[in-house]
Scaffold this active site. Structure first.
Site, mmCIF file in Angstrom:
data_model
loop_
_atom_site.group_PDB
_atom_site.id
_atom_site.type_symbol
_atom_site.label_atom_id
_atom_site.label_comp_id
_atom_site.label_asym_id
_atom_site.label_seq_id
_atom_site.Cartn_x
_atom_site.Cartn_y
_atom_site.Cartn_z
ATOM 1 N N HIS A 141 0.864 -1.202 0.000
ATOM 2 C CA HIS A 141 0.000 0.000 0.000
ATOM 3 C C HIS A 141 0.891 1.238 0.000
ATOM 4 O O HIS A 141 1.517 1.554 1.012
ATOM 5 C CB HIS A 141 -0.914 0.020 1.229
ATOM 6 C CG HIS A 141 -1.903 1.146 1.210
ATOM 7 N ND1 HIS A 141 -3.252 0.952 1.399
ATOM 8 C CD2 HIS A 141 -1.746 2.477 1.018
ATOM 9 C CE1 HIS A 141 -3.872 2.113 1.330
ATOM 10 N NE2 HIS A 141 -2.983 3.067 1.104
ATOM 11 N N HIS A 178 -4.733 -0.661 5.774
ATOM 12 C CA HIS A 178 -4.319 0.100 6.965
ATOM 13 C C HIS A 178 -5.283 -0.042 8.147
ATOM 14 O O HIS A 178 -5.889 0.932 8.587
ATOM 15 C CB HIS A 178 -4.063 1.578 6.639
ATOM 16 C CG HIS A 178 -5.066 2.242 5.717
ATOM 17 N ND1 HIS A 178 -6.414 2.247 5.956
ATOM 18 C CD2 HIS A 178 -4.889 2.933 4.568
ATOM 19 C CE1 HIS A 178 -7.022 2.910 4.983
ATOM 20 N NE2 HIS A 178 -6.121 3.327 4.131
ATOM 21 N N HIS A 218 1.543 5.407 -1.683
ATOM 22 C CA HIS A 218 1.215 6.591 -2.486
ATOM 23 C C HIS A 218 2.512 7.161 -3.042
ATOM 24 O O HIS A 218 3.415 7.512 -2.283
ATOM 25 C CB HIS A 218 0.509 7.652 -1.639
ATOM 26 C CG HIS A 218 -0.786 7.172 -1.068
ATOM 27 N ND1 HIS A 218 -1.990 7.347 -1.712
ATOM 28 C CD2 HIS A 218 -1.059 6.483 0.072
ATOM 29 C CE1 HIS A 218 -2.955 6.795 -0.977
ATOM 30 N NE2 HIS A 218 -2.412 6.260 0.109
ATOM 31 N N HIS A 270 -10.527 1.280 1.575
ATOM 32 C CA HIS A 270 -10.344 2.282 2.641
ATOM 33 C C HIS A 270 -11.575 2.145 3.527
ATOM 34 O O HIS A 270 -12.661 2.594 3.163
ATOM 35 C CB HIS A 270 -10.219 3.699 2.080
ATOM 36 C CG HIS A 270 -9.960 4.708 3.163
ATOM 37 N ND1 HIS A 270 -8.746 5.319 3.345
ATOM 38 C CD2 HIS A 270 -10.757 5.172 4.161
ATOM 39 C CE1 HIS A 270 -8.808 6.123 4.406
ATOM 40 N NE2 HIS A 270 -10.027 6.051 4.914
ATOM 41 N N LYS A 282 -9.202 -0.024 -6.063
ATOM 42 C CA LYS A 282 -9.280 0.610 -4.736
ATOM 43 C C LYS A 282 -10.626 1.281 -4.523
ATOM 44 O O LYS A 282 -11.067 2.087 -5.339
ATOM 45 C CB LYS A 282 -8.166 1.660 -4.613
ATOM 46 C CG LYS A 282 -8.136 2.426 -3.302
ATOM 47 C CD LYS A 282 -7.671 1.569 -2.127
ATOM 48 C CE LYS A 282 -7.837 2.279 -0.790
ATOM 49 N NZ LYS A 282 -6.721 3.159 -0.460
ATOM 50 N N ASP A 303 1.466 2.617 3.521
ATOM 51 C CA ASP A 303 0.608 3.792 3.309
ATOM 52 C C ASP A 303 1.431 5.079 3.333
ATOM 53 O O ASP A 303 0.915 6.137 3.710
ATOM 54 C CB ASP A 303 -0.540 3.853 4.322
ATOM 55 C CG ASP A 303 -1.668 4.784 3.869
ATOM 56 O OD1 ASP A 303 -1.710 5.130 2.673
ATOM 57 O OD2 ASP A 303 -2.490 5.170 4.714
HETATM 58 O O1 DOR Z 1 -3.604 9.556 5.536
HETATM 59 C C1 DOR Z 1 -3.927 9.237 4.404
HETATM 60 N N1 DOR Z 1 -3.323 9.767 3.337
HETATM 61 N N2 DOR Z 1 -4.914 8.355 4.237
HETATM 62 C C2 DOR Z 1 -5.409 8.084 3.029
HETATM 63 O O2 DOR Z 1 -6.313 7.310 2.951
HETATM 64 C C3 DOR Z 1 -4.916 8.789 1.818
HETATM 65 C C4 DOR Z 1 -3.546 9.254 2.030
HETATM 66 C C5 DOR Z 1 -3.111 10.257 0.983
HETATM 67 O O3 DOR Z 1 -3.315 10.023 -0.203
HETATM 68 O O4 DOR Z 1 -2.531 11.282 1.369
HETATM 69 ZN ZN ZN Z 2 -3.399 5.071 1.477
#
Ligand code: DOR
Ligand code: ZN
Length: 344
Positions: A13, A174, A15, A136, A99, A247
């Site tokens: 997971h 998460h 970003h 999520h 997702k 995450d």
């Molecule tokens: O804290 C988070 N940041 N939770 C999420 O679900 C998305 C993520 C983000 O893309 O910044």
């Molecule tokens: Zn995330």
């Protein structure tokens, strides 16, 4: 033990963002992980296969030269996602998962799902093609307390969904609560969860330690100590339903230190070291490799990695910030020491 060698881990997971931020963060992940599931919550979101392929190409172009890191792409589920969209994704061989963001739940979720019933055709097609749904897991109803959103999501959405689509693989992303951990443990086959470093290291006190701490704000938000302990127990239990997903979610310092700060903790700079330290403190370092390098691949039906990484017991100081194109990124544990160092 002063040196720890593991099968190369994967981050299930992650970003990565786009543009200058992507360029700045990708090396941290590629140095530690062989593969990562890349979240699709860009603006605009990655809702179609051709967007996922184009995003994949941008990621590969941003990679350092000497890496075989492989991004595993995802699509962003919306009310409009059709059977054909899923069939195209399955046919491409380039989309690993889809997702689900409930609309309004988190960063760039405005285009997310407004009512789960609207996704049934897509979910049925995903089940047919063996494409996992990544969730999520928070309700967005304004009358639900922010600390209860995960628990209520299980009751209202996830439990009924897992019964309705009995062959759909689901990753509860998460997880942050005892409720989530208990749900996953008792769920039917084909249900698993990812666990972040922050949710096994910190409880919600970290949000208010000496003042408001925006760099500890993520969603789902940190929970009370009993929940942290339950999630840590799950991560270190050896149960194959629980595996690593950082995450890691970079935001500029300005967008976090703001009157309406963004949710997200950047952890890719120490994406395996943070877990090693926490597993060791829990007396479960020997369970790290299964959690980080085996269970996720097994769940996704992908081969386990070959090759290894080595961590050395040698403290290093996390920088106060990374400079990115005139902006700054404040990493998790900024200015603090981490006990394990990745061997180059
Ligand atoms: O804290 C988070 N940041 N939770 C999420 O679900 C998305 C993520 C983000 O893309 O910044
Ligand atoms: Zn995330």
């Amino acid at each position: 033990m002063n040196s720890l060698t593991l099968t190369r881990p994967d981050d299930w997971h992650l970003h990565l963002r786009d543009g200058a931020m992507l360029q700045a963060v990708i090396g941290h992940t590629a140095a530690r992980f062989r593969r990562a599931i890349v979240m699709p919550n860009l603006t605009p979101p990655v809702t179609r296969t051709e967007q996922a392929l184009a995003y994949r190409a941008r990621i590969v172009a941003a990679l350092p030269a000497d890496t075989d890191f492989e991004p595993l792409m995802t699509l962003y589920l919306t009310d409009q996602t059709s059977r054909e969209d899923i069939e195209q994704a399955a046919g491409s061989g380039a989309v690993t998962a889809v997702k689900l963001y409930p609309a309004g739940a988190t960063t760039n979720s405005a285009a997310g799902v407004t009512a789960i019933e609207r996704t049934y055709a897509a979910l049925e097609t995903m089940a047919e093609h063996g494409i996992p749904l990544l969730v999520h897991g928070e309700v967005t109803a304004p009358d639900i307390d922010v600390f209860d959103r995960e628990r209520v999501f299980i009751e209202r959405v996830l439990a009924p969904l897992s019964e309705r689509f009995k062959t759909l693989k689901i990753v509860f992303e998460h997880v942050t609560t005892r409720d989530a951990v208990e749900f996953v443990r008792a769920a039917r086959p084909g249900i698993a969860a990812t666990i972040t470093p922050q949710h096994i290291r910190c409880n919600r006190n970290a949000l208010f330690a000496g003042g408001l701490r925006p760099h500890h704000f993520c969603l789902p938000v940190l929970k009370a100590e009993t929940h942290r302990q339950a999630v840590l127990d799950a991560a270190t239990s050896g149960n194959p339903r629980f595996f690593l997903g950082t995450d890691s979610a970079p935001h500029s310092r300005a967008s976090k230190e703001s009157d309406c700060g963004c949710a997200g903790i950047y952890s890719a700079h120490a994406g395996i070291e943070l877990y090693a330290e926490t597993f060791e403190a829990a007396g479960q370092l020997d369970r790290l490799e299964d959690f980080a390098s085996h269970f996720g691949a097994d769940f996704y039906g992908l081969p386990r990695n070959t090759g290894t990484i080595t961590l050395q017991r040698k403290p290093w100081r996390v920088p106060a910030r990374y400079e990115i194109n005139g902006e700054q990124l404040v990493p998790f544990m900024a200015g603090e020491d981490i006990a394990w160092t990745l061997q180059a």
